[in-house]
Design a protein around this motif. Structure first.
Motif, PDB file in Angstrom:
ATOM      1  N   LEU A 109      43.359  47.430  34.880  1.00  0.00           N
ATOM      2  CA  LEU A 109      43.897  46.816  33.675  1.00  0.00           C
ATOM      3  C   LEU A 109      42.790  46.328  32.738  1.00  0.00           C
ATOM      4  CD1 LEU A 109      46.345  45.908  32.076  1.00  0.00           C
ATOM      5  CD2 LEU A 109      46.379  43.786  33.406  1.00  0.00           C
ATOM      6  N   TRP A 110      41.709  45.750  33.287  1.00  0.00           N
ATOM      7  CA  TRP A 110      40.649  45.237  32.398  1.00  0.00           C
ATOM      8  C   TRP A 110      40.036  46.371  31.570  1.00  0.00           C
ATOM      9  CZ3 TRP A 110      35.792  47.240  32.642  1.00  0.00           C
ATOM     10  CH2 TRP A 110      35.395  47.874  33.834  1.00  0.00           C
ATOM     11  N   GLU A 131      50.416  44.600  39.494  1.00  0.00           N
ATOM     12  CA  GLU A 131      49.124  45.148  39.915  1.00  0.00           C
ATOM     13  C   GLU A 131      48.004  44.112  39.808  1.00  0.00           C
ATOM     14  OE1 GLU A 131      46.937  47.655  36.985  1.00  0.00           O
ATOM     15  OE2 GLU A 131      48.760  47.554  35.796  1.00  0.00           O
ATOM     16  N   THR A 132      48.236  43.002  39.095  1.00  0.00           N
ATOM     17  CA  THR A 132      47.167  42.036  38.866  1.00  0.00           C
ATOM     18  C   THR A 132      47.164  40.978  39.962  1.00  0.00           C
ATOM     19  OG1 THR A 132      48.531  40.525  37.593  1.00  0.00           O
ATOM     20  CG2 THR A 132      47.495  42.338  36.392  1.00  0.00           C
ATOM     21  N   GLN A 133      46.105  40.203  39.979  1.00  0.00           N
ATOM     22  CA  GLN A 133      45.977  39.112  40.950  1.00  0.00           C
ATOM     23  C   GLN A 133      46.508  37.812  40.342  1.00  0.00           C
ATOM     24  OE1 GLN A 133      44.746  39.954  44.036  1.00  0.00           O
ATOM     25  NE2 GLN A 133      44.781  41.993  43.087  1.00  0.00           N
ATOM     26  N   ALA A 134      47.291  37.922  39.251  1.00  0.00           N
ATOM     27  CA  ALA A 134      47.701  36.719  38.534  1.00  0.00           C
ATOM     28  C   ALA A 134      48.610  35.828  39.385  1.00  0.00           C
ATOM     29  CB  ALA A 134      48.438  37.121  37.264  1.00  0.00           C
ATOM     30  N   VAL A 166      45.349  37.177  31.667  1.00  0.00           N
ATOM     31  CA  VAL A 166      45.577  38.206  32.672  1.00  0.00           C
ATOM     32  C   VAL A 166      45.257  39.605  32.107  1.00  0.00           C
ATOM     33  CG1 VAL A 166      47.343  39.299  34.104  1.00  0.00           C
ATOM     34  CG2 VAL A 166      47.280  36.807  33.874  1.00  0.00           C
ATOM     35  N   ILE A 167      45.643  39.845  30.881  1.00  0.00           N
ATOM     36  CA  ILE A 167      45.349  41.166  30.293  1.00  0.00           C
ATOM     37  C   ILE A 167      44.056  41.133  29.465  1.00  0.00           C
ATOM     38  CG2 ILE A 167      47.776  41.890  30.266  1.00  0.00           C
ATOM     39  CD1 ILE A 167      47.835  41.320  27.275  1.00  0.00           C
ATOM     40  N   LEU A 172      53.400  43.206  35.800  1.00  0.00           N
ATOM     41  CA  LEU A 172      52.014  42.794  36.010  1.00  0.00           C
ATOM     42  C   LEU A 172      51.681  42.656  37.484  1.00  0.00           C
ATOM     43  CD1 LEU A 172      52.218  40.304  33.103  1.00  0.00           C
ATOM     44  CD2 LEU A 172      50.693  42.291  33.167  1.00  0.00           C
TER      45      LEU A 172
END
Lengths: 345, 789
Positions: free
Chosen positions: B225-226, B133-136, B145-146, B131
């Motif tokens: 991802l969104w 690639e996410t800003q989590a 997150v997903i 994950l």
């Protein structure tokens, strides 16, 4: 009171009460009230008495006679009750000698029940042909020329006609609705009629799908008939099938031959609308489509859509029978298997 | 079709607190059937994001490694993983033990759900979800997150066939805005500054619009991802950024799009008919043989896609694509549908085009695509745009009478209320006296709204069908409504069922060839179905006999003695005539009734069947049925069959099934008696026609007489002879026949009953005996009958 009367009374009652059969009782009656019976003789002696005494004794003797008659009657009933008309006892738990070994097919029986209900409201019963044509089944029914239901996947076309068009392209009927235009063409409005029958679809079969199944269709056409009046048809069918009124709802549904069209749901009778596996947890079961005849359909039937309106209702009859009896496989209806058919007694 | 409630929220501000189940119910009632409401993300409740701190090998283990990770507020955790992609610094999901969130041990999350795995199309089997690639932040919920905390509405596609406008989230949002009277958010508009470039060439008339955009600087990358999350939730698998974006726009506004690799094209692109025998390889890996009814998108060299159905393999975007042409077009619905049916090739695009889309949504689709392109392909530039729009969808114009609507609604909604309902659906409405003048929006003008009753439906469904009260219809009665032939059939069937102990069966109208042969009907002019429901069952039955043979064979497995009957249609390839229309020609079809009695004793079965047929006249009130010896029934024994006649017309037969027929029909034992007659030939009487006989004034006497007859003497001739003996004989009835012990060979003992009576006096026993003696004598003289010794 004369002691003779008292004494006679005692003896009479004793002889009546001690009679153990109807014959003995009859002997007792003759001994008392017969031509030479004691009471009869007593009454005969009255004539020789002085007027005052005669009045007294006469009254007592007549009272006694009535009392004895009543006692005889009571005793007779008691004795009758204790005697049997049978030589030997009967085993009332033995099965009856005429058992119902035949019967109507459960779907046909339901069809007849519905016919009775609709005939009680002056609906005609109509019967269209089983072999019919694209003209009546689709063209007249406002199916667009390229509607998927026209494709051979759904309808059984007759060999040699499948590439023709309209009235020359023949099928075994895929639905009943096409016959409604035949009725419109043959009769003068207003009308109300039902047309039960069997229809055929070229589909894979499974417990919920059959290639041949029964539908029950009703149509009302009148001058002033708002669509909400169509609920009469819904109520009649459900009350007939389930024997009580069932809660229903009308919601949007699309069929080419109606505008507006409805799907009619009934409250799930398994869970009473609370949601269960049978109704996929929504509390409602989709049971029948219906709707207002499309202007193009009325026109095909020769009716002016500005003058006439109405309501169609179409029920999958086998499905209702399945719900009514809790049958889980529609394919059983066409098996001719007496083991299945004999369960509807 | 699957609809994400989270996605809908982009377009419509639904009333606060509205539950997804309520949306499902309201859509079902007013618009389309929602078959399911699926809540996602429940299984992810204890799945949190953690940042990998270190990865150390475990002693004696080749692949399993010890992973230390930071789960934010939950602290440092340790896990064991065999995945090869675990590396320090990456973000990965871990499962906390709900009861022991403070435990230092966690499990690396491995999705049980294929959908979540599908979010990461580049992941290899066995990888942990990366994950990074996410800003989590560590400690965040994976489902947030997903973007998995969502509810999906499952809509029955069959209920959508007449509503092309609803084949996307924006269409459903617009419908919900109408249902709840809430605000629909506008979609983005296209940037007018994009330079015009000639990208579109000649168009076949079946192409209503063709817009093309040329986009340079595209990279091989994934969609955010969104966006992948939304696609997966509604059932679409992510592929790459460009393809995902076209799918996303299609699922948003219902407009199919296609991207070509610009390097593989020789622009401009046009739309033409396929040439006969043209072959085209499509994205599904198959090669298709086209014909001239089908449309292709082509440059002047070659075809590059099957218009409105699927893109071609040769010009598809790939990892090396640097410049792309976006096609956003509109094709004639029937043309797409026919091609799709003919090639048995269905796609998300064809499903939409075949329902007739409006051409205006091309604008919405292009604008939304370009608006999202900046995020999906940040390095790209739109270098040119072209739009040829020969056939714009026209708004349908409808004039509806207020009185017309009111009478059909059964409720006096006034003109203002009617207008308000229609405006919620974005219909343009003005009033002119008692008339509503309506312009239908383009997205409803291609499908189901074109005439006043369509307006009726729109008003009624939005008002709520359930809000119209039941009005009992006024019924005018002009006379009894009685279908005598239906009643006749029912009476006969009820008599057979309830007095005849016969069970009704229902079987298919098509029959196996060998059963037609068994019934001696294989030479009949039968009708055939174009597609046989089962092997050797393409012929429609010309008689119920073949069906009955099958039903008998079926039940012989379980029963030794039974009786069945069937009523149904029988058909022949003859007798064609027009009934309701001169344009239609239908073959001969009749309703027939047939029965089968099965058991050990043929004579008993035969007489039972005959008796049942004899009573039909009374039970069903039809003209009398008569029996004749002459009969055409190949399935029946020559000496044990009778023809049935009504009014001198042959309508059916009764007989004992032959050995040959039994063998062919697989009926191995027992005797079968069959009968069949034409129900249409039984004429129902308009009233009762049976007669009343007065009670006899003087008592009658019954006398039984048992005599030996030669076997060949038949009952019918005996009764004729008996009746002629004396006028005191009022009735001769049959009692029984006895063969066997004490009866000479080829003889039978027959007992008959005489009923004697006189109109003038009471008969004496002596007179009776004299009559009986004379009868015996007469029968002796005529037939050689003699008393049993």
């Amino acid at each position: 009171m004369d002691t003779r009367v008292q004494d006679l009374r005692r003896r009479s009652i004793a002889s009546i009460d001690s009679a153990s059969s109807l014959d003995e009782l009859e002997s007792a009656r003759v001994a008392l009230l017969g031509k030479n019976g004691e009471i009869t003789r007593l009454l005969k002696t009255l004539g020789g008495l002085a007027p005052a005494e005669r009045r007294l004794l006469g009254a007592a003797a007549n009272d006694l006679k009535r009392e004895i008659e009543a006692s005889l009657d009571t005793r007779k009933r008691t004795l009758l009750d204790s005697e049997s008309s049978l030589q030997a006892p009967i085993d009332v738990t033995l099965p009856g000698t005429h058992s119902l070994r035949g019967g109507l097919h459960p779907t046909i029986q339901m069809m007849y029940d519905l016919n009775d209900a609709f005939q009680s409201m002056n609906f005609a019963i109509f019967d269209g042909p089983e072999i019919t044509s694209e003209l009546y089944e689709f063209d007249n029914m406002n199916f667009p020329a390229d509607h998927p239901a026209r494709e051979s996947m759904d309808t059984y076309w007759l060999a040699g006609t499948e590439d023709k068009r309209g009235g020359k392209r023949l099928n075994i009927r895929p639905h009943l609705t096409g016959a409604s235009v035949r009725y419109m063409q043959r009769n003068k409005p207003p009308f109300r009629f039902v047309y039960p029958g069997r229809v055929y679809r070229n589909e894979a079969t499974d417990p919920r799908h059959e290639r041949a199944f029964f539908q029950y269709e009703a149509l009302i056409v009148d001058r002033d008939f708002p669509f909400s009046s169509g609920q009469l048809l819904v109520k009649t069918i459900l009350a007939t099938v389930f024997g009580r009124s069932v809660r229903t709802r009308m919601r949007a549904g699309f069929f080419p031959f109606v505008e507006p069209g409805f799907e009619i749901d009934m409250e799930c009778l398994v869970c009473n609308g609370h949601g269960c596996r049978v109704c996929k947890h929504v509390g409602w079961l989709e049971i029948m489509p219906g709707g207002v005849p499309h202007p193009n359909v009325l026109q095909a039937g020769g009716l002016d859509p500005n003058e006439w309106m109405g309501f169609y209702l179409n029920v999958g009859l086998d499905r209702l029978v399945m719900m009514r009896y809790g049958i889980n496989d529609v394919r059983l209806f066409h098996t001719a298997d007496l083991r299945f058919l004999s369960k509807f007694k | 079709m699957r609809i994400s409630v989270d996605w809908l929220a982009d377009y419509v501000a639904l009333p606060p607190g509205l539950k997804p189940e309520q949306i499902a119910t309201d859509l079902t009632m007013a618009t389309v059937e929602v078959e399911g409401v699926v809540r996602l993300g429940r299984e992810l409740e204890w799945v949190k994001i953690a940042r990998v701190v270190s990865v150390d090998s475990l002693p004696g283990q080749s692949s399993a490694k010890s992973v230390r990770c930071d789960s934010g507020a939950f602290g440092l955790k340790e896990a064991v993983s065999t995945a090869s992609n675990v590396r320090p610094g990456m973000l990965m999901p871990v499962v906390l033990d709900p009861g022991h969130a403070n435990s230092s041990q966690v499990i690396v999350y491995a999705p049980a759900d294929d959908d979540i795995r599908a979010l990461f199309p580049n992941a290899k089997p066995g990888d942990v979800l990366d994950l990074s690639e996410t800003q989590a932040a560590p400690g965040d919920d994976l489902s947030d997150v997903i973007r998995w905390s969502d509810v999906v509405l499952e809509i029955d596609n069959k209920s959508l066939t007449h509503r092309p406008d609803l084949w996307g989230h924006y269409g459903i949002a617009r419908e919900l805005a109408a249902i709840y009277s809430c605000t629909l958010n506008p979609l983005p508009l296209r940037d007018p500054a994009i330079p015009k470039q000639r990208l579109v060439g000649a168009l076949d008339p079946a192409c209503n619009r063709f817009a093309a955009a040329r986009i340079s600087g595209v990279e091989n990358r994934q969609a955010p991802l969104w966006m992948r999350s939304r696609l997966v939730k509604v059932g679409q698998r992510p592929v790459n950024a460009l393809v995902d974006l076209t799918n996303y726009v299609m699922l948003a506004v219902g407009q199919p799009m296609h991207v070509f690799d610009a390097d593989k094209l020789d622009l401009p692109l046009g739309v033409r008919r396929a040439v006969p025998s043209e072959r085209l390889s499509l994205l599904d890996g198959q090669s298709y043989l086209l014909d001239s009814s089908m449309l292709v998108v082509a440059d002047h060299e070659a075809a590059h896609s099957l218009a409105g159905i699927m893109g071609g393999a040769a010009s598809a975007v790939s990892a090396s694509t640097r410049e792309t042409i976006l096609e956003t077009a509109n094709f004639d619905a029937a043309t797409v549908r026919r091609a799709s049916a003919r090639l048995s090739l269905r796609s998300e695009a064809s499903a939409r085009f075949e329902k007739a889309l409006d051409t205006q949504r091309v604008d919405e689709a292009v604008a939304l695509f370009l608006a999202l392109l900046r995020e999906v392909q940040p390095g790209s530039t739109v270098v040119g745009f072209d739009d040829v729009h020969p056939t714009p969808t026209k708004k349908n114009h409808i004039v509806a009478d207020v009185g017309f609507l009111q009478s059909r609604l059964g409720k006096a909604l006034n003109a203002d209320e009617l207008c308000a309902l229609l405006k919620r659906l974005e219909f343009e409405v003005t009033t002119d006296g008692d008339r509503l003048i309506i312009n239908v929006p383009t997205w409803r003008s291609t499908g189901d709204v074109s005439i006043p009753v369509d307006i009726l439906e729109e008003v009624a469904r939005l008002y709520g069908y359930e809000n119209f009260e039941f009005k009992p219809p006024a019924i005018r009665i002009e006379g009894p409504s009685l279908n005598r032939s239906a009643l006749t059939e029912r009476r006969i069937k009820e008599a057979l069922a309830f007095s005849g102990d016969m069970q009704e069966v229902v079987t298919y109208p098509w029959v196996e060839d060998h059963l037609l042969a068994a019934a001696g009907m294989d030479e009949c002019d039968t009708l055939r179905l174009a597609a046989a429901p089962a092997p050797n069952q393409s012929r429609l039955r010309p008689s119920l006999i073949p069906s009955l043979l099958k039903s008998v064979a079926t039940n012989l497995r379980y029963f030794d003695s039974f009786r069945i009957f069937e009523a149904g249609g029988v058909f022949a390839d003859t007798g064609y005539r027009s009934v309701d229309s001169q344009r239609e020609l239908l073959p001969l079809q009749r309703r027939s009734l047939g029965g089968a009695l099965v058991g050990p004793d043929a004579e008993a079965l035969f007489l039972d069947a005959k008796g049942l047929i004899e009573t039909i006249q009374r039970t069903a009130h039809v003209k009398p049925l008569e029996f004749v010896r002459d009969v055409d029934a190949g399935w029946a024994e020559a000496g044990a069959r009778l023809g049935l006649m009504v009014d001198g017309r042959r309508i059916g037969a009764l007989g004992v099934l032959t050995r040959r027929a039994k063998t062919l029909a697989d009926i191995k034992r027992l005797q079968v008696v069959l009968f069949e007659f034409d129900l249409n030939a039984l004429e129902p009487l308009p009233s009762r026609e049976n007669s009343f006989q007065e009670l006899p004034e003087f008592p009658e006497i019954d006398l039984d007489l048992s005599l030996l007859f030669p076997e060949e003497i038949e009952w019918a001739t005996i009764t004729l002879e008996v009746r002629a003996v004396d006028e005191l004989i009022r009735e001769v009835s049959y009692v029984d026949t006895f063969r066997g012990k004490g009866i000479p060979e080829s003889h039978k003992s027959l007992t008959l009953r005489l009923r004697l009576g006189s109109k003038a006096r009471t008969l004496t026993a002596e007179e009776g005996k004299q009559v009986a003696d004379r009868v015996a004598k007469a029968l002796g003289v005529k037939f050689g009958a003699r008393a049993r010794v």
